[in-house]
Write a protein that holds these residues in place. Structure first.
Motif, PDB file in Angstrom:
ATOM      1  N   SER B 258    -107.058  39.328  26.363  1.00 18.05           N
ATOM      2  CA  SER B 258    -107.460  38.111  27.448  1.00 18.05           C
ATOM      3  C   SER B 258    -106.451  37.013  27.302  1.00 18.05           C
ATOM      4  CB  SER B 258    -108.842  37.802  27.290  1.00 18.05           C
ATOM      5  OG  SER B 258    -109.867  38.813  27.418  1.00 18.05           O
ATOM      6  N   ALA B 259    -106.464  36.526  26.130  1.00 18.89           N
ATOM      7  CA  ALA B 259    -105.337  35.494  25.979  1.00 18.89           C
ATOM      8  C   ALA B 259    -104.085  35.541  26.422  1.00 18.89           C
ATOM      9  CB  ALA B 259    -105.652  35.067  24.272  1.00 18.89           C
ATOM     10  N   LEU B 260    -103.603  36.869  26.000  1.00 18.93           N
ATOM     11  CA  LEU B 260    -102.297  37.388  26.557  1.00 18.93           C
ATOM     12  C   LEU B 260    -102.068  37.246  28.006  1.00 18.93           C
ATOM     13  CD1 LEU B 260    -101.497  40.047  23.827  1.00 18.93           C
ATOM     14  CD2 LEU B 260    -100.144  38.073  24.338  1.00 18.93           C
ATOM     15  N   SER B 261    -103.329  37.798  28.354  1.00 21.43           N
ATOM     16  CA  SER B 261    -103.148  37.896  30.163  1.00 21.43           C
ATOM     17  C   SER B 261    -103.112  36.525  30.620  1.00 21.43           C
ATOM     18  CB  SER B 261    -104.527  38.505  30.440  1.00 21.43           C
ATOM     19  OG  SER B 261    -104.685  40.021  29.993  1.00 21.43           O
ATOM     20  N   VAL B 262    -104.067  35.611  29.924  1.00 15.84           N
ATOM     21  CA  VAL B 262    -104.059  34.229  30.773  1.00 15.84           C
ATOM     22  C   VAL B 262    -102.704  33.596  30.576  1.00 15.84           C
ATOM     23  CG1 VAL B 262    -105.009  31.865  30.093  1.00 15.84           C
ATOM     24  CG2 VAL B 262    -106.196  33.911  30.099  1.00 15.84           C
ATOM     25  N   ILE B 263    -102.095  34.030  29.588  1.00 12.77           N
ATOM     26  CA  ILE B 263    -100.693  33.346  29.604  1.00 12.77           C
ATOM     27  C   ILE B 263     -99.674  34.236  30.406  1.00 12.77           C
ATOM     28  CG2 ILE B 263     -98.480  33.217  27.838  1.00 12.77           C
ATOM     29  CD1 ILE B 263    -100.291  32.540  25.451  1.00 12.77           C
ATOM     30  N   LEU B 264     -99.818  35.323  30.573  1.00  9.82           N
ATOM     31  CA  LEU B 264     -98.986  35.995  31.586  1.00  9.82           C
ATOM     32  C   LEU B 264     -99.377  35.432  33.016  1.00  9.82           C
ATOM     33  CD1 LEU B 264     -97.296  38.514  31.867  1.00  9.82           C
ATOM     34  CD2 LEU B 264     -99.516  40.016  32.267  1.00  9.82           C
ATOM     35  N   MET B 265    -100.856  35.021  32.912  1.00  7.25           N
ATOM     36  CA  MET B 265    -100.891  34.536  34.562  1.00  7.25           C
ATOM     37  C   MET B 265    -100.168  33.176  34.660  1.00  7.25           C
ATOM     38  SD  MET B 265    -103.000  35.058  36.805  1.00  7.25           S
ATOM     39  CE  MET B 265    -102.731  34.103  38.251  1.00  7.25           C
ATOM     40  N   MET B 266    -100.180  32.632  33.504  1.00  3.77           N
ATOM     41  CA  MET B 266     -99.622  30.998  33.559  1.00  3.77           C
ATOM     42  C   MET B 266     -98.098  31.087  34.060  1.00  3.77           C
ATOM     43  SD  MET B 266    -101.146  29.071  30.529  1.00  3.77           S
ATOM     44  CE  MET B 266    -103.007  28.415  30.585  1.00  3.77           C
ATOM     45  N   LEU B 267     -97.569  32.148  33.340  1.00  7.15           N
ATOM     46  CA  LEU B 267     -96.162  32.417  33.688  1.00  7.15           C
ATOM     47  C   LEU B 267     -95.793  32.809  35.158  1.00  7.15           C
ATOM     48  CD1 LEU B 267     -94.799  34.464  30.710  1.00  7.15           C
ATOM     49  CD2 LEU B 267     -94.597  32.170  31.182  1.00  7.15           C
ATOM     50  N   VAL B 268     -96.839  33.514  35.762  1.00  9.57           N
ATOM     51  CA  VAL B 268     -96.674  33.894  37.211  1.00  9.57           C
ATOM     52  C   VAL B 268     -96.698  32.757  38.099  1.00  9.57           C
ATOM     53  CG1 VAL B 268     -97.585  35.079  39.105  1.00  9.57           C
ATOM     54  CG2 VAL B 268     -97.387  36.172  36.823  1.00  9.57           C
ATOM     55  N   THR B 269     -97.715  31.580  37.537  1.00 12.11           N
ATOM     56  CA  THR B 269     -98.190  30.572  38.331  1.00 12.11           C
ATOM     57  C   THR B 269     -96.937  29.762  38.105  1.00 12.11           C
ATOM     58  OG1 THR B 269    -100.369  30.651  37.504  1.00 12.11           O
ATOM     59  CG2 THR B 269     -99.846  28.662  38.496  1.00 12.11           C
TER      60      THR B 269
END
Lengths: 256, 284
Positions: B258-269
């Motif tokens: 989940s933490a890795l996914s949140v970071i992935l999401m931030m990069l997209v943002t």
């Protein structure tokens, strides 16, 4: 400039078509490895694939999930577009944002979120959970296509129908839907394609009944085989057939 | 109650089902995931601790941090190469191909889209393998003496990605190009610009919306994709999606995934913020 253009066009088309040509060509390979030299043609790998129970079940599952989830997504997207295009609601920008949001998120993240929630609720992974995920990714698509297709002239027709005494459902299904037929069909078939081809959500959210991309994935683990080429070519052929039919019927008509 | 009120109420009724679906199966799961990223895995139990340990670990443990770097590098390289290859293709189809064949040309240019995504990566594995068509051809015409290793390297991942995103970008840039009035080029020529200068200083900037829309889509899809790096890149260097899948598969470490996914999401943002002013999604 001309010659340069055509040379570039030729070169890039070779690049674009290389994997497809290799895929299809070596599906007719006679020996057990789909690598040069080509020693076919034979149709035996197609026979193998078509006789493969798991593969055919996965194909049927994929079709089922795609047709149903796309229909639900289309209905939800169509209603939402209908609602948001007619009057300015307080918070419509926010609502549009929420509806479009899943489009900007990786499927992997959507899958992981759903997996976590379903685990907590005790839902077993199945074709249903996969279908739910596919509706999530396709609602924004259908909404965006239909929202863009709804214009003033449609709003006027709807208003006229309402003034003449049509009920809300009559307006939606007898006036709006027929006017939007090309956009509705385009949205539906795109949604079907997206669901049909989707891997990661189906991979994480199915267990025993799997969809075709997941079945092909597990086939890859046993190494290269012309059978994989055969199933890949079959899927490609079906997609192309649908595309040509769409092009010749829906889009040709909508242009004229 | 006024008519306008009624209209609004009805309109709201139409939007509600889609909103409920998106909230229940997208926003809520996402929120749960963010909360979960603040938890810990101890043994087989997930313990909610509301701390940032997972994030600290991602940025301090080299094997995890490298995933972010690898993913960003691959995504940026792929985006740049794809734009460079797609722009001329879109321009040639829009301006050099006769009008009546344009639709056919653009459909041909994106035809491999219609192969299954998993199968397309597999096909590239065939093409790029040690005994694949490319190696055989290069040896056959005497450029190489023996096959070189491309499969299971970053190069293979990049080639597979570029193939897909050239098609995508060609579409977005092409639809941008055909919306441009020919008057721009005519005016530039009248004012004495050479063909090359017109292209570089007039047409190219006008296609920025198409380029940026395509680039953003490329970024999102590329950085979040598991299939291509897994099939073509192998396990030598892992991208973020591969790391996420590894956390899930090997240990069932949902908090770390989940933490890795949140970071992935931030990069997209971040990518969205960088390209937002050109994005006109609904027009493409």
């Amino acid at each position: 400039m001309r010659i340069l253009s055509w040379a570039y066009l030729a070169a890039i088309f070779v690049f674009i078509f290389l994997p497809v040509v290799v895929l299809v060509l070596f599906s007719f390979q006679d020996s057990r490895l789909p690598i040069p030299p080509f020693d076919g043609p034979t149709l035996k790998w197609y026979a193998t694939v078509l006789a493969d129970r798991n593969m055919m079940e996965a194909l049927a599952n994929s079709l089922l999930v795609a047709l149903i989830s796309a229909a639900i997504a289309l209905l939800l997207g169509f209603f939402a577009a209908q609602g948001l295009s007619r009057v300015k609601l307080p918070g419509s920008v926010l609502m549009r944002g929420v509806l479009i949001a899943p489009m900007t998120v990786s499927y992997l993240i959507i899958a992981l979120g759903l997996l976590t929630v379903f685990n907590n609720l005790g839902f077993r992974p199945s074709l249903w959970t996969t279908g739910i995920g596919h509706v999530v990714i396709n609602v924004p698509l259908c909404f965006a296509i239909l929202f863009a297709a709804m214009g003033d002239h449609q709003k006027n027709a709807e208003r006229a129908a309402r003034d003449l005494g049509a009920s809300e459902l009559q307006v939606v299904f007898l006036v709006s839907a027929p006017m939007l037929k090309p956009a509705l069909l385009a949205a539906y078939f795109l949604a079907v394609t997206f669901s049909w081809d989707e891997f990661i959500i189906a991979f994480l959210l199915t267990r025993f009944d799997v969809t075709l991309p997941v079945e092909i994935w597990s086939m890859l683990r046993s190494g290269l085989s012309p059978a994989t080429n055969a199933i890949g070519s079959l899927v490609f052929l079906v997609s192309i057939a649908i595309l040509i039919i769409l092009e010749l019927t829906v889009f040709r008509k909508s242009k004229s | 109650m006024t008519i306008e009120h009624q209209e609004r109420r009805r309109a709201f009724g139409f939007v509600t089902p889609a909103l409920i679906w998106t909230c229940a199966f997208f926003l809520v799961p996402f929120a749960v995931m963010v909360l979960l990223s603040l938890a810990h895995l101890e043994g087989r139990e997930i313990i909610q601790t509301y701390d940032l340990d997972n994030y600290v670990k991602i940025f301090t443990e080299p094997s995890l941090f490298k995933g972010i770097v690898v993913s960003l590098e691959i995504t940026l390289i792929v985006t740049v190469i794809s734009i460079l290859l797609a722009w001329p293709l879109a321009w040639i189809i829009a301006t050099q191909v006769p009008q009546r064949y344009q639709r056919l040309a653009i459909m041909l240019a994106v035809l491999p889209f219609w192969t299954s995504y998993v199968v397309r990566s597999y096909a590239w594995a065939l093409v790029l393998g040690q005994n694949g068509v490319v190696m055989q051809a290069l040896i056959g015409i005497g450029i190489l003496d023996e096959p070189i290793q491309i499969m299971a390297t970053r190069a293979a991942t990049i080639i597979g990605f570029v193939h897909f995103f050239v098609m995508l970008l060609t579409l977005t840039i092409y639809s941008n190009l055909i919306q441009l009035s020919p008057n721009y080029a005519r005016a530039a020529a009248d004012l004495g610009a050479s063909g090359w200068n017109t292209l570089r200083l007039v047409i190219l900037p006008l296609t920025l919306p198409g380029i940026m829309t395509g680039a953003f889509l490329t970024f999102v899809l590329c950085i979040g994709d598991y299939i291509t790096p897994q099939i073509l890149g192998g396990n030598n260097e892992l991208t973020m999606p591969q790391l996420i899948m590894l956390q899930l598969g090997r240990r069932g470490d949902f908090p770390m995934a989940s933490a890795l996914s949140v970071i992935l999401m931030m990069l997209v943002t971040l990518a969205y913020a960088a390209t937002a002013r050109w994005l006109k999604m609904e027009r493409v």
